[in-house]
Design an enzyme around this catalytic site. Sequence first.
Site, PDB file in Angstrom:
ATOM      1  CD  GLU A 174      -2.724  -0.636  -0.370  1.00  0.00           C
ATOM      2  OE1 GLU A 174      -3.215  -1.837  -0.861  1.00  0.00           O
ATOM      3  OE2 GLU A 174      -2.883   0.416  -0.742  1.00  0.00           O
TER       4      GLU A 174
HETATM    5  C1  LIG Z   1       3.067  -9.759   0.482  1.00  0.00           C
HETATM    6  C2  LIG Z   1       2.746  -8.608  -0.710  1.00  0.00           C
HETATM    7  C3  LIG Z   1       1.352  -8.296  -1.053  1.00  0.00           C
HETATM    8  C4  LIG Z   1       1.053  -7.269  -2.069  1.00  0.00           C
HETATM    9  N1  LIG Z   1      -0.162  -7.082  -2.300  1.00  0.00           N
HETATM   10  C5  LIG Z   1      -0.450  -6.426  -3.493  1.00  0.00           C
HETATM   11  C6  LIG Z   1      -1.625  -6.349  -4.074  1.00  0.00           C
HETATM   12  O1  LIG Z   1      -2.336  -6.842  -3.653  1.00  0.00           O
HETATM   13  N2  LIG Z   1      -1.811  -5.599  -5.296  1.00  0.00           N
HETATM   14  C7  LIG Z   1      -0.673  -4.819  -5.909  1.00  0.00           C
HETATM   15  O2  LIG Z   1      -0.766  -4.175  -6.925  1.00  0.00           O
HETATM   16  N3  LIG Z   1       0.538  -4.671  -5.030  1.00  0.00           N
HETATM   17  C8  LIG Z   1       0.818  -5.481  -4.077  1.00  0.00           C
HETATM   18  N4  LIG Z   1       2.038  -5.559  -3.616  1.00  0.00           N
HETATM   19  C9  LIG Z   1       3.089  -4.954  -3.851  1.00  0.00           C
HETATM   20  C10 LIG Z   1       3.400  -3.766  -3.111  1.00  0.00           C
HETATM   21  O3  LIG Z   1       2.415  -2.782  -3.189  1.00  0.00           O
HETATM   22  C11 LIG Z   1       4.901  -3.334  -3.518  1.00  0.00           C
HETATM   23  O4  LIG Z   1       5.618  -4.338  -3.328  1.00  0.00           O
HETATM   24  C12 LIG Z   1       5.372  -1.788  -3.227  1.00  0.00           C
HETATM   25  O5  LIG Z   1       4.416  -0.951  -3.553  1.00  0.00           O
HETATM   26  C13 LIG Z   1       6.787  -1.511  -3.382  1.00  0.00           C
HETATM   27  O6  LIG Z   1       6.972  -1.711  -4.735  1.00  0.00           O
HETATM   28  P1  LIG Z   1       8.241  -2.591  -5.115  1.00  0.00           P
HETATM   29  O7  LIG Z   1       8.094  -4.011  -4.430  1.00  0.00           O
HETATM   30  O8  LIG Z   1       8.469  -2.748  -6.255  1.00  0.00           O
HETATM   31  O9  LIG Z   1       9.574  -1.912  -4.377  1.00  0.00           O
HETATM   32  P2  LIG Z   1      10.380  -0.657  -5.193  1.00  0.00           P
HETATM   33  O10 LIG Z   1       9.586   0.128  -5.618  1.00  0.00           O
HETATM   34  O11 LIG Z   1      11.509  -1.253  -5.901  1.00  0.00           O
HETATM   35  O12 LIG Z   1      11.280  -0.125  -3.888  1.00  0.00           O
HETATM   36  C14 LIG Z   1      12.286  -0.551  -3.357  1.00  0.00           C
HETATM   37  C15 LIG Z   1      12.781   0.565  -2.196  1.00  0.00           C
HETATM   38  O13 LIG Z   1      12.691   1.595  -2.910  1.00  0.00           O
HETATM   39  C16 LIG Z   1      12.136   2.947  -2.409  1.00  0.00           C
HETATM   40  N5  LIG Z   1      11.739   3.717  -3.319  1.00  0.00           N
HETATM   41  C17 LIG Z   1      11.159   3.381  -4.720  1.00  0.00           C
HETATM   42  N6  LIG Z   1      10.624   4.515  -5.364  1.00  0.00           N
HETATM   43  C18 LIG Z   1      11.043   5.549  -4.518  1.00  0.00           C
HETATM   44  C19 LIG Z   1      10.794   7.194  -4.717  1.00  0.00           C
HETATM   45  N7  LIG Z   1      10.353   7.585  -5.741  1.00  0.00           N
HETATM   46  N8  LIG Z   1      11.298   7.700  -3.625  1.00  0.00           N
HETATM   47  C20 LIG Z   1      12.045   7.235  -2.470  1.00  0.00           C
HETATM   48  N9  LIG Z   1      12.219   5.899  -2.377  1.00  0.00           N
HETATM   49  C21 LIG Z   1      11.667   5.160  -3.156  1.00  0.00           C
HETATM   50  C22 LIG Z   1      10.995   2.071  -1.790  1.00  0.00           C
HETATM   51  O14 LIG Z   1      10.288   2.844  -0.468  1.00  0.00           O
HETATM   52  C23 LIG Z   1      11.760   0.878  -1.129  1.00  0.00           C
HETATM   53  O15 LIG Z   1      12.356   1.137   0.056  1.00  0.00           O
HETATM   54  C24 LIG Z   1       2.399  -6.640  -2.711  1.00  0.00           C
HETATM   55  C25 LIG Z   1       3.764  -6.798  -2.088  1.00  0.00           C
HETATM   56  C26 LIG Z   1       3.696  -8.038  -1.278  1.00  0.00           C
HETATM   57  C27 LIG Z   1       5.149  -8.324  -0.951  1.00  0.00           C
END
Ligand SMILES: Cc1cc2nc3c(=O)[nH]c(=O)nc-3n(C[C@H](O)[C@H](O)[C@H](O)COP(=O)(O)OP(=O)(O)OC[C@H]3O[C@@H](n4cnc5c(N)ncnc54)[C@H](O)[C@@H]3O)c2cc1C
Length: 565
Positions: A426
């Site tokens: 989220e």
């Molecule tokens: C168990 C689980 C359930 C989930 N359920 C859903 C779901 O139902 N539907 C759905 O759509 N998604 C879902 N997600 C996805 C989840 O919302 C994402 O994992 C999350 O938004 C982070 O994206 P990412 O994993 O690509 O991390 P990344 O975006 O790659 O982030 C990696 C790190 O970089 C930081 N970062 C990235 N961009 C920026 C920025 N612009 N400025 C500063 N810091 C930044 C982040 O804060 C984090 O610390 C789920 C994930 C998990 C693990």
Amino acid sequence: MPYQAPVDDFRFILEHVIGFSDVAATGRHAEMTPDVTDAILNEAGRMCDEILAPLNRAGDLEPARLENGVVRTSPGYAEGYRAIAEGGWVGMAAGEAYGGMGLPMALVTCVNEMMGGACLALQLNPLMTQAEIEALESHAGPDLQALYLPKLISGEWCGTMNLTEPQAGSDVGALRSKAEPNGDGTYRITGQKIYITWADNDFSDNIVHMVLARLPDAAEGTKGISLFLVPKFLPDADGRPGEANSLRVVSLEHKLGIHGSPTAVMEYDGATGWLVGEAHGGMAAMFTMMNTARLGVGSQAVGVAEAATQAALAYAQERRQGKVGGTGTIIEHADVRAMLARMRAETFAARAITLACAKAIDLGREGDAAAKARAALLTPIAKAFGTETGINVADLGIQVHGGMGFIEETGAAQFLRDARITAIYEGTNGIQAMDLVGRKMMDGGEAAFALIDEVQTGAEAARDTLPDLAEPVWQAAEAMREATERLVGRPPAERFAGAMPYLRGFARLLGAHYHLRAAQAGEGRRRRLASFYVERMLPEQAAHLAALRAGPDCVMALDAEDLVA
Ligand SMILES: Cc1cc2nc3c(=O)[nH]c(=O)nc-3n(C[C@H](O)[C@H](O)[C@H](O)COP(=O)(O)OP(=O)(O)OC[C@H]3O[C@@H](n4cnc5c(N)ncnc54)[C@H](O)[C@@H]3O)c2cc1C
């Protein structure tokens, strides 16, 4: 010790700390008398204690699994889900037109917290559906509403949110899923989504996916995203689940925690979908879902904090170790007592913040612009601080248990493993903090200053009766005012290095504010907890604000090579 829903604490906070009577005074919620709210809290609490909490360990030990393309859920989850649906808790926030209870967000937040504390992995399922219901209520046309809302509200069908793709996580604008018009008002949806929570199950008749995708003429980035409703089974002429849609669960993830919640890779292969809201207006519609879900995630983590605190307290009152007086158990050691006090004080603070946010949402829906602005300000704080509380309190819970905390059978470790994801999904907590210092300060800090004013007014009113508590709270509010003035004077990009310290500093202040209110209204126990918070925890705000003052240079001057050992 089995989880017990903290119904008395909800009642106390609603009545004495956040002023729920303001919500009950609105025309829409006039029937929310103390008797009615008590009955709702008691009923939900009973279900959480008796039906959901016993499922928590089973889900951890026997995760959801994929069998011939169908998700098989953990033992007992189907019965647990049925109890949630039959109790009306899936559609508790929904309007009454399609069978919802129309409860105010403040009560919804209590119930969501309880369900999350009892069994987080299962509670995620109705939380997703609740968010979808709200998006459909706000953005879907009447035909889609009439077909889908009754089924989602009753819990016969479940909902999901599909944003994330391998290259599009925090950067949702990078998503590539496509939507092509079929020429009959429907669209062909093609693409892969990852990490989709509760993408499938074996207990609901249909699953209604909300999918973000791009139309052929879409602009780059978030401006070119549209939202589609894509059911697992296409409803037939009678609205019953008919032909299977062209979508499938490719695999389930192996995760650190929430094992009972299936997290899927989804493939949409020309699946039939319907546009929700405006073409290219997907982010607006999705934000409706995300804001509800953000508060919901904050409160589910507070639920885990509550469960962890209860378990640690019970253990500390049984475990004998070392020569101590009193009960002869480890709770007599000052360090253990301090950990338990921190767990309880922090859980209270985070709960009060989530409920204050929920109350602001309720009043905002009545057209109160200041309340709307407050809800917007508090949402990222409720999400990020609520989830950090879930994690930190669960971590302390392990420490209170000593070695037994590291052994799975106590369940202390599960709380931490389960809570850990809440700071990530989220919108990661880092993204929440950026939202707070960026978008939420576009009013020049007006909403923040209004809240700080309220904290100081409250502290002034308490000066005569509780001077030892009131003065530090007033001073902390003053420090927050200075920090906010400095922050809004800088361009947004320069604020980000201090975003997390600012958010944590604000949460510390709000925690103190609500503890002070509790101390004014409550008996000795509330005062002692407030003293602990103000004396031992509020001073941490100064460290957060010092980090904010340091500015971005000391962070960004460190390049990747500097970080090599
Ligand atoms: C168990 C689980 C359930 C989930 N359920 C859903 C779901 O139902 N539907 C759905 O759509 N998604 C879902 N997600 C996805 C989840 O919302 C994402 O994992 C999350 O938004 C982070 O994206 P990412 O994993 O690509 O991390 P990344 O975006 O790659 O982030 C990696 C790190 O970089 C930081 N970062 C990235 N961009 C920026 C920025 N612009 N400025 C500063 N810091 C930044 C982040 O804060 C984090 O610390 C789920 C994930 C998990 C693990």
